[in-house]
Design a protein around this motif. Structure first.
Motif, PDB file in Angstrom:
ATOM      1  N   LEU A 121       0.816  -1.206   0.000  1.00 20.82           N
ATOM      2  CA  LEU A 121       0.000   0.000   0.000  1.00 20.82           C
ATOM      3  C   LEU A 121       0.852   1.258   0.000  1.00 20.82           C
ATOM      4  CD1 LEU A 121      -2.890  -1.056   2.398  1.00 20.82           C
ATOM      5  CD2 LEU A 121      -2.919  -0.907  -0.088  1.00 20.82           C
ATOM      6  N   ASP A 122       2.028   1.183   0.628  1.00 17.02           N
ATOM      7  CA  ASP A 122       2.934   2.333   0.589  1.00 17.02           C
ATOM      8  C   ASP A 122       3.406   2.618  -0.836  1.00 17.02           C
ATOM      9  OD1 ASP A 122       2.740   2.730   3.277  1.00 17.02           O
ATOM     10  OD2 ASP A 122       4.623   1.727   3.789  1.00 17.02           O
ATOM     11  N   ALA A 123       3.556   1.555  -1.648  1.00 18.33           N
ATOM     12  CA  ALA A 123       4.084   1.722  -3.006  1.00 18.33           C
ATOM     13  C   ALA A 123       2.999   1.884  -4.053  1.00 18.33           C
ATOM     14  CB  ALA A 123       4.946   0.508  -3.363  1.00 18.33           C
ATOM     15  N   LEU A 124       1.785   1.452  -3.746  1.00 15.98           N
ATOM     16  CA  LEU A 124       0.711   1.477  -4.740  1.00 15.98           C
ATOM     17  C   LEU A 124       0.235   2.912  -4.954  1.00 15.98           C
ATOM     18  CD1 LEU A 124      -0.791  -0.775  -6.321  1.00 15.98           C
ATOM     19  CD2 LEU A 124      -2.573  -0.660  -4.573  1.00 15.98           C
ATOM     20  N   PRO A 125       0.156   3.358  -6.202  1.00 18.52           N
ATOM     21  CA  PRO A 125      -0.334   4.722  -6.447  1.00 18.52           C
ATOM     22  C   PRO A 125      -1.735   4.924  -5.886  1.00 18.52           C
ATOM     23  CG  PRO A 125       0.668   3.792  -8.428  1.00 18.52           C
ATOM     24  CD  PRO A 125       0.545   2.668  -7.437  1.00 18.52           C
ATOM     25  N   GLU A 126      -2.062   6.164  -5.578  1.00 17.02           N
ATOM     26  CA  GLU A 126      -3.391   6.480  -5.087  1.00 17.02           C
ATOM     27  C   GLU A 126      -4.426   6.121  -6.148  1.00 17.02           C
ATOM     28  OE1 GLU A 126      -4.326   7.594  -2.087  1.00 17.02           O
ATOM     29  OE2 GLU A 126      -2.231   7.401  -1.440  1.00 17.02           O
ATOM     30  N   GLY A 127      -5.619   5.779  -5.679  1.00 20.47           N
ATOM     31  CA  GLY A 127      -6.662   5.409  -6.618  1.00 20.47           C
ATOM     32  C   GLY A 127      -7.898   4.943  -5.890  1.00 20.47           C
ATOM     33  N   PRO A 128      -8.760   4.217  -6.579  1.00 26.57           N
ATOM     34  CA  PRO A 128     -10.008   3.751  -5.958  1.00 26.57           C
ATOM     35  C   PRO A 128      -9.754   2.882  -4.735  1.00 26.57           C
ATOM     36  CG  PRO A 128     -10.044   3.451  -8.345  1.00 26.57           C
ATOM     37  CD  PRO A 128      -8.642   3.817  -7.987  1.00 26.57           C
ATOM     38  N   ASP A 129     -10.727   2.873  -3.832  1.00 22.91           N
ATOM     39  CA  ASP A 129     -10.623   2.059  -2.619  1.00 22.91           C
ATOM     40  C   ASP A 129     -10.953   0.596  -2.871  1.00 22.91           C
ATOM     41  OD1 ASP A 129      -9.889   4.227  -1.095  1.00 22.91           O
ATOM     42  OD2 ASP A 129     -11.946   4.672  -0.452  1.00 22.91           O
ATOM     43  N   GLU A 130     -11.596   0.302  -3.998  1.00 23.06           N
ATOM     44  CA  GLU A 130     -11.911  -1.084  -4.319  1.00 23.06           C
ATOM     45  C   GLU A 130     -10.675  -1.753  -4.903  1.00 23.06           C
ATOM     46  OE1 GLU A 130     -15.205  -0.892  -6.931  1.00 23.06           O
ATOM     47  OE2 GLU A 130     -16.642  -0.325  -5.369  1.00 23.06           O
ATOM     48  N   VAL A 131     -10.338  -2.952  -4.377  1.00 25.15           N
ATOM     49  CA  VAL A 131      -9.121  -3.621  -4.827  1.00 25.15           C
ATOM     50  C   VAL A 131      -9.389  -5.081  -5.142  1.00 25.15           C
ATOM     51  CG1 VAL A 131      -7.557  -2.094  -3.562  1.00 25.15           C
ATOM     52  CG2 VAL A 131      -8.426  -4.165  -2.447  1.00 25.15           C
ATOM     53  N   LEU A 132      -8.578  -5.587  -6.055  1.00 23.17           N
ATOM     54  CA  LEU A 132      -8.471  -7.024  -6.295  1.00 23.17           C
ATOM     55  C   LEU A 132      -7.211  -7.491  -5.596  1.00 23.17           C
ATOM     56  CD1 LEU A 132      -8.839  -8.948  -9.636  1.00 23.17           C
ATOM     57  CD2 LEU A 132      -6.848  -9.310  -8.212  1.00 23.17           C
ATOM     58  N   ALA A 133      -7.312  -8.541  -4.820  1.00 22.07           N
ATOM     59  CA  ALA A 133      -6.165  -9.088  -4.085  1.00 22.07           C
ATOM     60  C   ALA A 133      -5.913 -10.510  -4.553  1.00 22.07           C
ATOM     61  CB  ALA A 133      -6.437  -9.061  -2.584  1.00 22.07           C
ATOM     62  N   LEU A 134      -4.736 -10.721  -5.131  1.00 18.50           N
ATOM     63  CA  LEU A 134      -4.348 -12.038  -5.634  1.00 18.50           C
ATOM     64  C   LEU A 134      -3.348 -12.650  -4.652  1.00 18.50           C
ATOM     65  CD1 LEU A 134      -4.879 -13.609  -8.399  1.00 18.50           C
ATOM     66  CD2 LEU A 134      -2.583 -12.878  -9.023  1.00 18.50           C
ATOM     67  N   VAL A 135      -3.698 -13.811  -4.095  1.00 17.12           N
ATOM     68  CA  VAL A 135      -2.810 -14.544  -3.190  1.00 17.12           C
ATOM     69  C   VAL A 135      -2.266 -15.729  -3.971  1.00 17.12           C
ATOM     70  CG1 VAL A 135      -2.626 -15.767  -1.001  1.00 17.12           C
ATOM     71  CG2 VAL A 135      -4.179 -13.813  -1.210  1.00 17.12           C
ATOM     72  N   ASN A 136      -1.015 -15.659  -4.345  1.00 17.69           N
ATOM     73  CA  ASN A 136      -0.440 -16.585  -5.314  1.00 17.69           C
ATOM     74  C   ASN A 136       0.603 -17.496  -4.684  1.00 17.69           C
ATOM     75  OD1 ASN A 136       0.514 -17.530  -8.023  1.00 17.69           O
ATOM     76  ND2 ASN A 136       2.334 -16.383  -7.417  1.00 17.69           N
TER      77      ASN A 136
END
Length: 571
Positions: A243-258
């Motif tokens: 989250l520190d590195a992710l650019p600002e944007g919508p609050d809705e996220v897709l989370a992939l656990v790989n």
């Protein structure tokens, strides 16, 4: 050797196997090697082509087909495909609107895809490229190469596949792909390196209790080695970094656990819940949480987390059905919906606390089990599935919690915890033993009589025999319980024995240690045959430890005759 790849043409053979398993959907071109989808959506005007080194499956090939990719170019293991593969695959798959290349940011991949693109342009075929560079670990201002491309490639390929089937143009797909990449970041950790097919050894060594943080999907070492934290703490740290590195944007996220190849579905599903909770706690809405192995690194033991901020319509692209070998999870949550609740049964009335009771036995046994849990686990790994130490320790912890919260007598708490909450074979059997021992504990908290303990041990032995059929000599917990029960019965009938509980504990220890010379006839140890010889049965040792705890509590003057718990639980 820990892998089963063919000695020659491993990648081609695997490609043929995939096509064989999905007849009618995939065809293989062997020279140069590429795989092509045979069932494209008629609305598609742009072909999607991707590829990279093998060893990452189901990446790329798993998304080959309708709703995914049109062609995939597999290189050798961890090596980029050469430009001829890419050029000929693209030319064969090209549609009226051209070809879009989806490329992970590795030097070999980038160069070979660029050369193929030049050749396609020379032939008059429109071509564009989406470069995936999501890896947080390689985000450095000093690097001319830039971030690596890792598991976010799956997100890009899936969203673009759905968009292509809706008739999106080359320019629209390129822009969408670039936006998805910009909205995505990944980080990976590993507890064990992958096995090198060349050396048949781990690619690198990690000390016990450490993790490599920031590993690559080709088995590259992480950016740092860290002491292994609890899994929840690790997920929290990874989430914070993303989250520190992710650019600002919508609050809705897709989370992939790989998973990286050797991480189980059980682990990935649990991590997915931890990640979802971390995101929700930070005010984000994880509308798509997707666990599974999508981008492996051969058999590396580890996992990666990918977060993608979802623009409007992206969630619907993800949930669009596909006809591909890999069936991606399609959560039914609408954007912004809360996570599915976990139902919990109504609380049962608290049991009426018994006054007094043998709480000291529970505490002493809990301490002993904690000390030797790892020893019992190692022994069980030699003869069974390795879960005995954790199951025993978990049951004892539940009993301690129950006794703390309700005031239940120590042995009664052990009985309730093991009968109701501990699975496997040994858990319920120990529950039966504890149930009968609980009856021997006087309500005033005093020491149980030898007669009561003898009756309880004999009754527990009989109950376990009725349920499981084990008899002395079968190499089970009965081999320790039976001699202990016989010793107590003999002490009950004798005139004022000096230390009946210590003698019973000694008998249990002898019986438990003697199981090392027995060939198991029951339980999972019976499946390994002679491999179990020389290994004492962990369940029998746990019974011996119980009688040692009884002697420690009620016969402190003579209990020092007994060996230390750690001594009897190691080979």
């Amino acid at each position: 050797m820990s892998h089963f790849l063919p000695e020659t043409d491993a990648v081609l053979t695997a490609a043929r196997g995939l096509a064989q398993a999905h007849a009618g959907l995939i065809e293989v071109n062997s020279s140069p090697l590429y795989l092509r989808a045979r069932d494209a959506d008629p609305a598609r005007t742009v072909a999607l082509v991707s590829g990279g080194g093998s060893g990452h499956e189901p990446l790329h090939t798993g998304l080959l087909g309708r709703g995914g990719l049109d062609a995939v170019c597999p290189g050798e293991i961890f090596a980029s495909p050469h430009n001829r593969q890419i050029y000929e695959a693209s030319a064969a798959a090209a549609k009226s609107g051209g070809v879009l290349h989806i490329v992970k940011n590795y030097t070999g991949d980038v160069i070979n895809f660029q050369i193929a693109a030049e050749r396609l342009r020379h032939d008059g075929i429109p071509v564009a490229t989406v470069l995936v560079d999501d890896d947080l670990a390689t985000d450095s201002a000093d690097s001319a190469t830039g971030r690596r491309g890792t598991a976010a490639t799956v997100v890009v390929e899936k969203l673009l596949g759905a968009a292509a089937d809706r008739g999106a143009t080359l320019e629209e797909l390129t822009e969408l792909g670039q936006q998805v990449v910009a909205h995505s970041r990944s980080i990976a950790v590993a507890a064990r390196a992958q096995t090198s097919p060349t050396t048949v050894k781990p690619a690198f060594e990690l000390d016990e209790g450490t993790l490599d943080y920031g590993v690559g999907i080709h088995g590259e070492r992480g950016i740092r080695t860290i002491a292994r934290p609890a899994t929840g703490d690790l997920v929290r740290r990874m989430t914070d970094d993303l989250l520190d590195a992710l650019p600002e944007g919508p609050d809705e996220v897709l989370a992939l656990v790989n998973g990286l190849g050797a991480t189980t579905e059980l682990e990935l599903n649990a991590i997915a819940v931890l990640l979802s909770d971390e995101l929700t706690a930070r005010g984000l809405r994880p509308v798509l949480v997707v666990p599974g192995t999508f981008t492996a690194a051969l058999d590396m033991a580890g996992f990666s987390l990918t977060l993608t901020r979802l623009e409007e319509g992206w969630a619907e692209l993800w949930t669009t059905p596909t006809r591909t070998p890999l069936v991606l999870p399609r959560p039914s949550l609408a954007p912004g919906s809360p996570a599915a609740p976990v139902s919990t049964p109504a609380s049962a009335p608290a049991p009426t606390p018994r006054q007094g009771g043998d709480r000291a036995l529970l505490d002493r046994y809990a301490l002993t089990v904690t000390q030797v849990r790892d020893n019992l686990t190692k022994l069980d790994q030699l003869v069974g599935d390795g879960d005995f130490g954790d199951n025993l320790a978990g049951g004892v912890r539940r009993a301690v919690k129950l006794a703390d919260e309700t005031g239940t007598d120590g042995t009664a708490a052990l009985a309730e915890a093991f009968l109701n909450d501990v699975g496997g074979t040994s858990g319920p059997l120990f529950g039966l033993l504890f149930q009968h021992l609980a009856a021997a504990s006087p309500a005033d908290g005093g020491a149980p009589t030898v007669a009561a303990l003898a009756e309880a041990a004999a009754a527990g032995h009989a109950a376990i025999h009725r349920v499981g059929g084990a008899v002395p000599g079968d190499c089970t917990l009965v081999d320790a319980l039976a001699p202990a029960a016989e010793s107590l019965a003999a002490s009950r009938d004798a005139d004022a024995p000096e230390a009946p509980l210590t003698e019973a504990a000694q008998a249990a220890i002898r019986g438990a240690l003697a199981t090392a010379s027995l060939r198991p006839r029951r339980g999972r140890a019976s499946y390994v045959g002679d491999h179990a010889l020389g290994v004492p049965d962990p369940g029998a040792l746990a019974v011996a430890l119980l009688f040692m705890a009884l002697a420690d509590i009620h016969e402190p003057a003579t209990a020092p005759r007994l060996p230390a718990p750690g001594h009897i639980t190691v080979l």
